[in-house]
Design a protein around this motif. Structure first.
Motif, PDB file in Angstrom:
ATOM      1  N   GLY A  87     -18.956 -18.550  36.732  1.00 43.99           N
ATOM      2  CA  GLY A  87     -19.292 -17.398  35.908  1.00 43.99           C
ATOM      3  C   GLY A  87     -18.129 -16.754  35.191  1.00 43.99           C
ATOM      4  N   GLU A  88     -16.930 -17.253  35.381  1.00 41.32           N
ATOM      5  CA  GLU A  88     -15.755 -16.620  34.775  1.00 41.32           C
ATOM      6  C   GLU A  88     -15.676 -16.922  33.281  1.00 41.32           C
ATOM      7  OE1 GLU A  88     -10.853 -16.381  35.254  1.00 41.32           O
ATOM      8  OE2 GLU A  88     -12.032 -17.757  36.517  1.00 41.32           O
ATOM      9  N   THR A  89     -15.157 -15.965  32.538  1.00 44.70           N
ATOM     10  CA  THR A  89     -14.976 -16.079  31.095  1.00 44.70           C
ATOM     11  C   THR A  89     -13.504 -15.964  30.746  1.00 44.70           C
ATOM     12  OG1 THR A  89     -17.160 -15.129  30.603  1.00 44.70           O
ATOM     13  CG2 THR A  89     -15.515 -15.026  28.848  1.00 44.70           C
ATOM     14  N   ARG A  90     -13.040 -16.820  29.861  1.00 43.54           N
ATOM     15  CA  ARG A  90     -11.676 -16.730  29.318  1.00 43.54           C
ATOM     16  C   ARG A  90     -11.763 -16.686  27.795  1.00 43.54           C
ATOM     17  NH1 ARG A  90      -6.910 -17.371  32.328  1.00 43.54           N
ATOM     18  NH2 ARG A  90      -7.444 -17.021  34.540  1.00 43.54           N
ATOM     19  N   VAL A  91     -10.911 -15.882  27.193  1.00 49.22           N
ATOM     20  CA  VAL A  91     -10.892 -15.729  25.748  1.00 49.22           C
ATOM     21  C   VAL A  91      -9.516 -16.112  25.215  1.00 49.22           C
ATOM     22  CG1 VAL A  91     -11.151 -14.124  23.806  1.00 49.22           C
ATOM     23  CG2 VAL A  91     -12.630 -13.897  25.824  1.00 49.22           C
ATOM     24  N   VAL A  92      -9.516 -16.968  24.219  1.00 46.27           N
ATOM     25  CA  VAL A  92      -8.285 -17.380  23.536  1.00 46.27           C
ATOM     26  C   VAL A  92      -8.338 -16.821  22.122  1.00 46.27           C
ATOM     27  CG1 VAL A  92      -7.060 -19.356  22.554  1.00 46.27           C
ATOM     28  CG2 VAL A  92      -7.888 -19.439  24.915  1.00 46.27           C
ATOM     29  N   ARG A  93      -7.226 -16.239  21.686  1.00 44.07           N
ATOM     30  CA  ARG A  93      -7.179 -15.661  20.342  1.00 44.07           C
ATOM     31  C   ARG A  93      -6.033 -16.270  19.539  1.00 44.07           C
ATOM     32  NH1 ARG A  93      -7.650  -9.201  20.800  1.00 44.07           N
ATOM     33  NH2 ARG A  93      -5.560  -9.462  21.704  1.00 44.07           N
ATOM     34  N   LEU A  94      -6.356 -16.583  18.295  1.00 42.61           N
ATOM     35  CA  LEU A  94      -5.369 -17.121  17.362  1.00 42.61           C
ATOM     36  C   LEU A  94      -5.575 -16.430  16.012  1.00 42.61           C
ATOM     37  CD1 LEU A  94      -6.869 -19.822  18.927  1.00 42.61           C
ATOM     38  CD2 LEU A  94      -4.630 -20.738  18.302  1.00 42.61           C
ATOM     39  N   ARG A  95      -4.623 -16.614  15.149  1.00 42.03           N
ATOM     40  CA  ARG A  95      -4.745 -16.012  13.817  1.00 42.03           C
ATOM     41  C   ARG A  95      -3.977 -16.863  12.819  1.00 42.03           C
ATOM     42  NH1 ARG A  95      -4.317  -9.539  12.746  1.00 42.03           N
ATOM     43  NH2 ARG A  95      -4.763  -9.510  10.482  1.00 42.03           N
ATOM     44  N   MET A  96      -4.641 -17.283  11.766  1.00 43.69           N
ATOM     45  CA  MET A  96      -3.996 -18.053  10.704  1.00 43.69           C
ATOM     46  C   MET A  96      -3.902 -17.163   9.479  1.00 43.69           C
ATOM     47  SD  MET A  96      -4.855 -21.879   9.290  1.00 43.69           S
ATOM     48  CE  MET A  96      -6.442 -21.452   8.609  1.00 43.69           C
TER      49      MET A  96
END
Length: 881
Positions: free
Chosen positions: A306-315
């Motif tokens: 049930g765990e959630t991970r969020v990855v963020r990037l920006r171009m």
């Protein structure tokens, strides 16, 4: 409308801000395409298979999962995944080739296009990634054992999603500006146990330098921790910011020639270098100098249940963003989501139900995700590239050799993002109807492109699709042009006469090509081949017929009747500003009358395609000795004459005196042409006139069959073949061989046209949409007083508008949750019906089971099945009191 999305579209149109430069233009599949095929035998699936895709550079395009690119696909971004179990990185979607699938090519993955806007200011896609080793070999082997009488063996059938052992991976994009793209990747462990996940957002340049020694090679380089600079001569510089990546892995987007061909690599860093580093722990497979043409940010997690991970990037085109992932990041995402909601809510004057909103929103999303970069320069493809082995000499007389002028470097609307990642001329016409509602500029551009000299041949023929550009599809592009013109007028309050005139002039060439090439006897009865309906006929209609005969086609002739009326209507519209078009309108009026006369056999019963006894239209076989006999298959072929219908308003006739005078001359002097063909003398509602192949008596008889639930009328729309052929197959003995046509409501049981589509019973959206539209036109003339039984034998009378609405509602019911809590489109797939992590996502299949409504064929053919979005809008507006 003045919502922010419309403002962005206006800025893009006026070139003050290029919001559409970046979009979801990355193909779901480049391997196995004709463009990448340099073989002697044209076996595209075999020449560049999935197995080689991770190691071999593509020549003409790129692919990836939930990816984006610029409009010329110089730079691409997509996700890659690894669960610690798979033999390879999951960098692209897997599926079976045309030979491997028991019903042709078929993607074996689950992914859903959840949202998108025309400027691509917000995009959202969901991919479901198994936690166990992906069953590549099992899928190939099991489908290989199955016959065409068996269902396809799907990924769910393998049990790999049992106990929810998979990750939901949601990929979202939000634009802060035209060149500033925020990326958020959310991974959720749906299983009950801890599981490993490697997430590798990947940025790479399409390889253009290997095929052109003079092409300057672009670069990706590490400029500071977590920041990659992308530099390309025509694109300029962009920077990819990667939040908290454990490492950045650099390699080259170049073929691993040592692995594939036993030749030494020019560089130790090749296309599959990141795969080899992550999966096989080959530390030297990536460049420690932080330089290359392909880079992945590596995030490695062990996710609890049930765990959630969020990855963020920006171009971004800003070199040194002070705080790329500050509070502004979440604010922009939330703002773009709200703006997308506002944009779609403004489309309809009536409030939609939550169910209708969900279906329509995902249909529009699928259409927009199906906009893909398509690059194919046939001349270069035929002769080969400098420094590369020349293609086999036979290719110069092989596939598409007559289309050496074709030069495509465009964003085009594709039928299906994986199964059909190439444009298809007649599919495209239907895509453009719902697209015109949300982005008329893009819809117009598609027809502009298709009819330009670098697509259309000098003789007027339009390219069909890359597998055989010379194939002939129904001529529906004048219809599409007129519909786009009118949709823009109604939805956006403006008209684009220049667009209509440009396309009209090119279609004059195409119309002439049809008349010269497809009316062999000059009697206005047309042939044409399979005409997009694949296996609907007794024979393969695109090949030479047995006995040396020729097929006079009811659908080919009807399409030309419809084409004539569409061109007539366009000419009259253009004549409002230039009376020279009046004469052209008269010419198409005459064309239509000749065609309608011929198909109905008036004055020449030897060529009629109407069967008075059966009350139906049939194809007819004409033998070399001149004898003709009908092929009495009750199919969509016999319903296409209904498409050839138009009304002329009284004010139009009064405005164009020259056209009216010539029309009246025909009424007085050519009694043979007007009999049972068109109601030119009897005024309908509002004193309008009707032009139709099937006038009242024929219309009533056809509708009796069309609305019979034991024939064409399914609970979910109109079948492509009458159900009577289930008990009474059509049989024909010719030259000692027996041919038959049976009712097959699901997948095809024959290999005709590859066996991956079926027009012998299932429900298809494009022809259903045309039937609905045609019934509306008949109602416009006859009014409410013309009623028939619907369904046949029910005792319930309906006018033609009510019948059109009933058919639209039946099509919509395919995707709605019914009284039993199930969506018919998903058939017996329980996880899609009941699991809350699956059942809100909608797939728009290529066609549908004629009895149950289950989705069949290509699973992401939001192209023409995306017409449901327009039908939802129409139903809502027609319910407006």
């Amino acid at each position: 409308m003045t919502n922010p999305e419309q403002i962005r579209l206006q800025a893009d149109r006026e070139r003050t801000a290029y919001w559409k430069r970046w979009g979801s233009y990355l193909s779901d599949r480049q391997w196995g395409t004709v463009r990448e095929d340099y073989s002697a035998d044209g076996a595209a699936w075999d020449y560049f298979p999935h197995e080689q895709a991770r190691s071999r550079a593509y020549r003409w395009g790129e692919d990836g999962i939930a990816g984006i690119s610029d409009n010329h696909q110089r730079l691409c971004f997509a996700i890659a995944l690894w669960n610690g179990q798979d033999p390879i990185l999951k960098e692209r979607l897997f599926g079976l080739t045309g030979k491997e699938g028991n019903h042709g090519e078929d993607v074996k993955e689950y992914y859903f296009y959840l949202d998108n806007t025309p400027s691509h200011s917000y995009m959202k896609c969901l991919y479901k990634y198994p936690q166990q080793a992906f069953p590549y070999a099992q899928l190939v082997a099991e489908n290989g054992r199955r016959s065409k009488h068996d269902p396809e063996y799907e990924l769910l059938d393998t049990g790999i999603f049992a106990d929810n052992r998979y990750f939901d991976v949601v990929v979202e994009y939000a634009k802060a500006g035209p060149e500033d793209i925020l990326i958020q990747i959310t991974a959720i462990n749906r299983g009950s146990g801890e599981s490993e996940l490697h997430l590798l957002p990947t940025l790479w340049f399409r390889n253009t330098w290997s095929w052109n020694p003079e092409q300057e090679k672009p670069t990706l380089k590490l400029t500071q921790p977590g920041v990659v600079e992308a530099a390309e001569s025509s694109l300029g510089k962009l920077w990819l910011y990667c939040e908290s990546a454990s490492e950045l892995l650099f390699t080259e987007n170049e073929t691993n020639t040592e692995l594939l061909f036993g030749q030494k690599n020019a560089s130790p860093y090749v296309k599959d270098g990141i795969n080899n580093y992550v999966v096989h722990d080959r530390q030297h497979a990536v460049n420690p100098e932080g330089l290359g043409t392909k880079v992945a940010a590596h995030y490695q997690y062990s996710l609890a249940a049930g765990e959630t991970r969020v990855v963020r990037l920006r171009m971004s085109d800003v070199q040194a963003l002070a705080d790329p992932f500050g509070a502004e990041f979440d604010q922009i995402f939330e703002k773009r989501k709200q703006e997308a909601d506002e944009f779609y809510q403004d489309l309809s004057t009536q409030q939609l139900s939550k169910s209708e909103e969900n279906i329509q929103r995902q249909a529009f999303a699928g259409l927009l995700w199906s906009k893909q970069f398509y690059h194919y320069v046939v001349r270069d493809w035929l002769i080969g590239d400098p420094g590369e082995p020349p293609p086999p000499e036979d290719r110069k007389q092989g596939r598409n050799h007559e289309w050496s002028h074709l030069f495509s470097d465009d964003i085009l609307s594709m039928p299906d993002t994986w199964e059909y990642p190439w444009f298809a001329a007649w599919d495209l016409a239907f895509h453009l109807i719902p697209l015109a509602t949300i982005d008329p500029d893009f819809a117009k551009l598609q027809l502009d492109r298709l009819t330009r000299e670098w697509y259309m041949r000098s003789n007027g023929q339009l390219p069909a699709y890359e597998w055989a550009f010379q194939d002939v599809n129904p001529p529906v592009h004048a219809w599409a042009a007129l519909r786009i013109y009118r949709i823009e007028q109604k939805q956006h309050g403006k008209t684009d006469r220049g667009f209509l005139e440009r396309v009209f002039h090119k279609l004059l060439l195409n119309f002439t090509w049809w008349v010269n090439r497809k009316d062999f006897e000059g009697k206005n009865v047309f042939q044409g081949g399979f005409l997009g309906l694949d296996n609907i006929g007794v024979f393969d209609r695109s090949k030479e017929l047995p006995g040396g005969g020729r097929l006079n086609q009811a659908d080919g002739t009807s399409w030309m009747g419809m084409y004539s009326l569409n061109m007539l209507e366009i000419a009259l519209e253009l004549a409002k500003d230039d009376l020279a078009y009046e004469d052209i309108a008269s010419k198409f009026f005459e064309h239509f009358l000749y065609i309608a006369t011929a198909i109905n056999g008036i004055g020449s019963s030897d060529i009629t395609l109407w069967d008075e006894e059966d009350g139906f239209y049939y194809d007819a076989m004409r033998l070399p000795n001149g004898h003709q006999f009908p092929l009495k298959v009750r199919s969509m072929v016999g319903l296409t004459p209904l498409f050839a219908v138009a009304t002329l308003e009284l004010d139009t006739l009064e405005r164009f005196e020259g056209f009216n005078r010539r029309m009246n001359w025909f009424i007085r002097n050519r009694q043979d042409l007007k009999e049972n063909v068109a109601c030119m003398e009897t005024a309908g509602m509002g004193a309008r006139r009707l032009l139709a192949i099937a006038y009242r008596k024929k219309l009533e008889r056809i509708l009796h069959s069309l609305l019979d639930e034991n024939e064409f009328l399914s609970p979910y729309g109109i079948r492509s073949l009458s159900k009577i052929h289930k008990e009474r197959p059509y049989m024909l003995d010719l030259e000692g061989q027996q041919y038959s046509v049976d009712y097959e409501p699901a997948e095809s049981t024959t290999g005709l046209f590859g066996g991956n589509s079926n027009w012998r019973g299932p429900i298809w959206f494009p022809v259903n949409y045309l039937l609905i539209e045609s019934l509306g036109k008949f109602h416009h003339y006859f009014g409410d007083s013309f009623t028939v039984e619907c369904p046949t034998g029910s005792g319930q009378q309906m006018n033609l508008k009510q019948i059109a609405q009933e058919l639209a509602r039946r099509l919509l019911s395919l995707f709605q949750i019914d009284a039993s809590g199930r969506r018919p489109v998903y058939g017996d797939l329980d996880v899609f019906q009941h699991d809350p992590h699956w059942n809100a996502s909608v797939l728009f299949y290529e066609y549908f089971h004629g009895d149950t409504g289950k989705g069949l064929g290509a699973s992401h053919q939001t192209g023409w099945t995306g017409l449901i979005a327009e039908l939802i809008r129409q139903l809502a507006e027609e319910s407006d009191p």
